[in-house]
Design a protein around this motif. Structure first.
Motif, short mmCIF file in Angstrom:
data_model
loop_
_atom_site.label_atom_id
_atom_site.label_comp_id
_atom_site.label_asym_id
_atom_site.label_seq_id
_atom_site.Cartn_x
_atom_site.Cartn_y
_atom_site.Cartn_z
N VAL A 28 35.40 0.48 66.26
CA VAL A 28 36.30 0.12 67.71
C VAL A 28 36.57 1.50 68.30
O VAL A 28 36.50 1.99 69.23
N VAL A 77 38.80 4.08 67.53
CA VAL A 77 40.72 4.15 66.55
C VAL A 77 40.68 4.50 65.85
O VAL A 77 39.39 4.50 65.06
N HIS A 80 45.70 3.87 63.07
CA HIS A 80 45.97 2.42 64.30
C HIS A 80 45.69 0.89 64.10
O HIS A 80 46.29 -0.12 64.20
N VAL A 82 48.12 -3.66 70.84
CA VAL A 82 47.04 -3.74 70.43
C VAL A 82 46.56 -3.48 72.24
O VAL A 82 47.17 -4.28 73.16
N SER A 111 41.63 -3.24 76.04
CA SER A 111 40.30 -2.40 76.41
C SER A 111 40.49 -2.97 74.15
O SER A 111 39.14 -2.49 73.63
N THR A 112 40.93 -2.02 73.56
CA THR A 112 40.79 -2.32 71.55
C THR A 112 40.39 -4.15 71.40
O THR A 112 39.86 -4.19 70.35
N LYS A 118 37.32 -4.71 72.17
CA LYS A 118 36.30 -3.62 71.13
C LYS A 118 36.50 -5.14 69.82
O LYS A 118 35.54 -5.29 69.13
#
Length: 111
Positions: free
Chosen positions: A29, A31, A35, A46, A49-50, A53
């Protein structure tokens, strides 16, 4: 309802079913594993965009993770059931079907 905790718990559950560590998911992802941990425990909200992903890397529809946070959840729950049984043998599927049918009868009697 604390949506972050519900969402995080679903992500964690699906990640574990995929035999994926937090470290691997984090790397995919982009990160940190901390996280991912914070997302899974609901300590961190969250970002969209994360989230996108994560669901892409877990190869799941977003509604599968969002089901309990939304009022419309039947399709997502069906997808989650399909995900759980995807690697079952014919014998296991037959047993699961019998358990589901029995459970449905009992639930309808007590409702």
């Amino acid at each position: 309802m604390e949506y972050e905790k519900v969402l995080g718990a679903h992500i964690k559950d699906i990640r574990k079913r995929r035999n994926m560590t937090q470290e691997i998911l984090a790397e995919l992802v982009g990160v940190t594993s901390q996280h991912i941990s914070n997302i899974e425990t609901g300590k961190t909200k969250v970002s969209l965009s994360t989230f996108i992903k994560i669901v892409n890397e877990l190869n799941i529809p977003p509604e599968m993770v969002l089901a309990e946070c939304m009022k419309i959840e039947t399709p997502a729950l069906k997808n989650e059931i399909m995900d759980i049984i995807q690697d079952c043998s014919q014998k296991e599927l037959k047993i699961i079907a019998e358990i589901i049918e029995s459970s449905k009868v009992i639930l309808r009697k007590i409702s």
